[in-house]
Design a protein around this motif. Structure first.
Motif, PDB file in Angstrom:
ATOM      1  N   ALA A   7     -11.512  -4.775   5.493  1.00  0.00           N
ATOM      2  CA  ALA A   7     -12.197  -4.905   6.567  1.00  0.00           C
ATOM      3  C   ALA A   7     -11.150  -3.720   7.664  1.00  0.00           C
ATOM      4  CB  ALA A   7     -12.311  -6.096   7.337  1.00  0.00           C
ATOM      5  N   ASP A   8     -10.345  -4.079   7.642  1.00  0.00           N
ATOM      6  CA  ASP A   8      -9.465  -2.875   8.991  1.00  0.00           C
ATOM      7  C   ASP A   8      -8.013  -2.950   7.743  1.00  0.00           C
ATOM      8  OD1 ASP A   8      -7.473  -2.057  11.048  1.00  0.00           O
ATOM      9  OD2 ASP A   8      -7.725  -3.966  11.651  1.00  0.00           O
ATOM     10  N   PRO A   9      -7.770  -1.602   7.638  1.00  0.00           N
ATOM     11  CA  PRO A   9      -6.826  -1.250   6.775  1.00  0.00           C
ATOM     12  C   PRO A   9      -5.505  -0.933   7.819  1.00  0.00           C
ATOM     13  CG  PRO A   9      -8.184   0.096   6.173  1.00  0.00           C
ATOM     14  CD  PRO A   9      -9.043  -0.388   7.844  1.00  0.00           C
ATOM     15  N   GLN A  10      -5.505  -1.310   9.277  1.00  0.00           N
ATOM     16  CA  GLN A  10      -4.817  -1.668   9.955  1.00  0.00           C
ATOM     17  C   GLN A  10      -4.367  -2.439  10.275  1.00  0.00           C
ATOM     18  OE1 GLN A  10      -5.947   1.840  12.416  1.00  0.00           O
ATOM     19  NE2 GLN A  10      -4.028   3.916  11.969  1.00  0.00           N
ATOM     20  N   VAL A  11      -4.541  -4.119   9.834  1.00  0.00           N
ATOM     21  CA  VAL A  11      -4.220  -4.901  10.379  1.00  0.00           C
ATOM     22  C   VAL A  11      -2.417  -5.545  10.618  1.00  0.00           C
ATOM     23  CG1 VAL A  11      -4.764  -6.245   8.340  1.00  0.00           C
ATOM     24  CG2 VAL A  11      -5.443  -7.628  10.166  1.00  0.00           C
ATOM     25  N   ARG A  12      -2.874  -6.114  11.507  1.00  0.00           N
ATOM     26  CA  ARG A  12      -1.368  -5.899  12.126  1.00  0.00           C
ATOM     27  C   ARG A  12      -1.006  -7.628  10.572  1.00  0.00           C
ATOM     28  NH1 ARG A  12       0.267  -6.652  17.606  1.00  0.00           N
ATOM     29  NH2 ARG A  12      -1.621  -7.962  17.365  1.00  0.00           N
ATOM     30  N   VAL A  13       0.062  -8.425  10.472  1.00  0.00           N
ATOM     31  CA  VAL A  13       0.499  -9.008   9.855  1.00  0.00           C
ATOM     32  C   VAL A  13       0.434 -10.745  10.511  1.00  0.00           C
ATOM     33  CG1 VAL A  13       2.649 -10.537   8.190  1.00  0.00           C
ATOM     34  CG2 VAL A  13       1.799  -7.852   7.780  1.00  0.00           C
ATOM     35  N   ARG A  14       1.072 -10.280  11.842  1.00  0.00           N
ATOM     36  CA  ARG A  14       0.570 -10.859  12.572  1.00  0.00           C
ATOM     37  C   ARG A  14      -0.815 -11.300  13.154  1.00  0.00           C
ATOM     38  NH1 ARG A  14       3.523  -9.707  17.622  1.00  0.00           N
ATOM     39  NH2 ARG A  14       4.823 -10.350  16.801  1.00  0.00           N
ATOM     40  N   ASP A  15      -2.055 -10.734  12.670  1.00  0.00           N
ATOM     41  CA  ASP A  15      -3.393 -10.641  13.108  1.00  0.00           C
ATOM     42  C   ASP A  15      -3.790 -11.840  11.902  1.00  0.00           C
ATOM     43  OD1 ASP A  15      -3.200 -10.192  15.974  1.00  0.00           O
ATOM     44  OD2 ASP A  15      -3.543  -7.638  14.717  1.00  0.00           O
ATOM     45  N   ILE A  16      -3.170 -10.929  10.576  1.00  0.00           N
ATOM     46  CA  ILE A  16      -3.767 -11.352   9.349  1.00  0.00           C
ATOM     47  C   ILE A  16      -3.683 -13.003   9.360  1.00  0.00           C
ATOM     48  CG2 ILE A  16      -3.484 -11.902   6.988  1.00  0.00           C
ATOM     49  CD1 ILE A  16      -3.043  -9.075   6.815  1.00  0.00           C
ATOM     50  N   ALA A  17      -2.188 -13.486   9.412  1.00  0.00           N
ATOM     51  CA  ALA A  17      -1.405 -14.892   9.859  1.00  0.00           C
ATOM     52  C   ALA A  17      -2.339 -16.005  10.654  1.00  0.00           C
ATOM     53  CB  ALA A  17      -0.409 -14.963  10.218  1.00  0.00           C
ATOM     54  N   LYS A  18      -3.000 -14.963  11.645  1.00  0.00           N
ATOM     55  CA  LYS A  18      -3.312 -15.903  12.552  1.00  0.00           C
ATOM     56  C   LYS A  18      -4.972 -15.881  12.250  1.00  0.00           C
ATOM     57  CE  LYS A  18      -4.546 -15.655  17.704  1.00  0.00           C
ATOM     58  NZ  LYS A  18      -4.781 -14.697  18.818  1.00  0.00           N
ATOM     59  N   SER A  19      -5.407 -15.532  12.035  1.00  0.00           N
ATOM     60  CA  SER A  19      -6.844 -15.353  11.089  1.00  0.00           C
ATOM     61  C   SER A  19      -7.394 -16.308  10.054  1.00  0.00           C
ATOM     62  CB  SER A  19      -7.030 -13.736  10.264  1.00  0.00           C
ATOM     63  OG  SER A  19      -8.595 -13.632  10.061  1.00  0.00           O
ATOM     64  N   TYR A  39      -1.865  -4.670  -5.525  1.00  0.00           N
ATOM     65  CA  TYR A  39      -3.526  -4.871  -5.302  1.00  0.00           C
ATOM     66  C   TYR A  39      -3.536  -4.042  -4.258  1.00  0.00           C
ATOM     67  CZ  TYR A  39      -4.055  -8.465  -8.737  1.00  0.00           C
ATOM     68  OH  TYR A  39      -4.361  -9.070  -9.873  1.00  0.00           O
ATOM     69  N   VAL A  40      -2.063  -3.730  -3.244  1.00  0.00           N
ATOM     70  CA  VAL A  40      -2.553  -2.532  -2.140  1.00  0.00           C
ATOM     71  C   VAL A  40      -1.411  -1.746  -2.182  1.00  0.00           C
ATOM     72  CG1 VAL A  40      -2.088  -3.100   1.128  1.00  0.00           C
ATOM     73  CG2 VAL A  40      -3.429  -5.231  -0.859  1.00  0.00           C
ATOM     74  N   GLU A  41      -1.470  -1.073  -1.671  1.00  0.00           N
ATOM     75  CA  GLU A  41      -0.053   0.275  -1.171  1.00  0.00           C
ATOM     76  C   GLU A  41      -0.275   0.259   0.532  1.00  0.00           C
ATOM     77  OE1 GLU A  41      -1.612   4.050  -2.757  1.00  0.00           O
ATOM     78  OE2 GLU A  41      -1.553   3.886  -4.778  1.00  0.00           O
ATOM     79  N   ARG A  42       0.251   0.795   0.620  1.00  0.00           N
ATOM     80  CA  ARG A  42       0.738   0.764   2.234  1.00  0.00           C
ATOM     81  C   ARG A  42       1.775   1.696   2.844  1.00  0.00           C
ATOM     82  NH1 ARG A  42       4.916  -3.892   3.550  1.00  0.00           N
ATOM     83  NH2 ARG A  42       5.895  -2.734   2.429  1.00  0.00           N
ATOM     84  N   GLU A  43       0.654   2.971   3.841  1.00  0.00           N
ATOM     85  CA  GLU A  43       2.009   3.879   4.385  1.00  0.00           C
ATOM     86  C   GLU A  43       1.607   3.647   5.727  1.00  0.00           C
ATOM     87  OE1 GLU A  43      -0.662   8.183   5.201  1.00  0.00           O
ATOM     88  OE2 GLU A  43      -0.928   7.402   3.504  1.00  0.00           O
ATOM     89  N   ARG A  44       3.104   3.913   5.767  1.00  0.00           N
ATOM     90  CA  ARG A  44       3.767   4.050   7.003  1.00  0.00           C
ATOM     91  C   ARG A  44       3.383   5.009   8.364  1.00  0.00           C
ATOM     92  NH1 ARG A  44       5.493  -0.244   9.965  1.00  0.00           N
ATOM     93  NH2 ARG A  44       7.000   0.520  11.204  1.00  0.00           N
ATOM     94  N   GLU A  45       2.429   4.393   9.701  1.00  0.00           N
ATOM     95  CA  GLU A  45       1.746   5.314  10.467  1.00  0.00           C
ATOM     96  C   GLU A  45       2.381   5.616  11.853  1.00  0.00           C
ATOM     97  OE1 GLU A  45      -2.642   4.849  10.417  1.00  0.00           O
ATOM     98  OE2 GLU A  45      -2.620   6.135   8.507  1.00  0.00           O
ATOM     99  N   GLY A  46       3.256   6.287  11.764  1.00  0.00           N
ATOM    100  CA  GLY A  46       3.847   5.870  13.320  1.00  0.00           C
ATOM    101  C   GLY A  46       4.406   4.770  13.430  1.00  0.00           C
ATOM    102  N   ARG A  47       4.984   3.314  14.197  1.00  0.00           N
ATOM    103  CA  ARG A  47       5.261   2.765  13.916  1.00  0.00           C
ATOM    104  C   ARG A  47       4.267   1.403  12.919  1.00  0.00           C
ATOM    105  NH1 ARG A  47       5.851   0.921  20.267  1.00  0.00           N
ATOM    106  NH2 ARG A  47       7.245  -0.627  19.393  1.00  0.00           N
TER     107      ARG A  47
END
Length: 89
Positions: A7-19, A39-47
């Motif tokens: 739903a949100d490829p830029q979701v923060r781990v903090r927000d996932i945990a809270k959700s 299952y997932v790939e990660r790409e760094r975009e700035g911070r």
């Protein structure tokens, strides 16, 4: 967790945990497992991180090995369930 990332490829781990009502450390561990399992790939975009679901990847359990990840995401989307599921908010 896959639904939140889809739903949100830029979701923060903090927000996932809270959700989904788990600790940030537990969420990070699950994200790491998803990355290592392919299952997932990660790409760094700035911070921030940007995640991408690999929809053609199949589930690992032998009885479910013919089911692609995208089918699970589509199933939840079809029934209009919120990305976080019915768990705590």
């Amino acid at each position: 967790m896959l639904l939140l990332i889809a739903a949100d490829p830029q979701v923060r781990v903090r927000d996932i945990a809270k959700s989904i009502g788990i600790t940030e450390r537990a969420a990070q561990s699950i994200v790491t497992d998803l990355l290592e399992a392919g299952y997932v790939e990660r790409e760094r975009e700035g911070r921030r991180n940007r995640y991408a679901i690999l929809p053609g990847r199949h589930l690992r359990h032998p009885s479910q090995s013919t089911i692609p990840v995208q089918a699970i995401i589509d199933l939840f989307a079809r029934f209009g369930l919120p990305a976080g599921g019915p768990g705590p908010r």
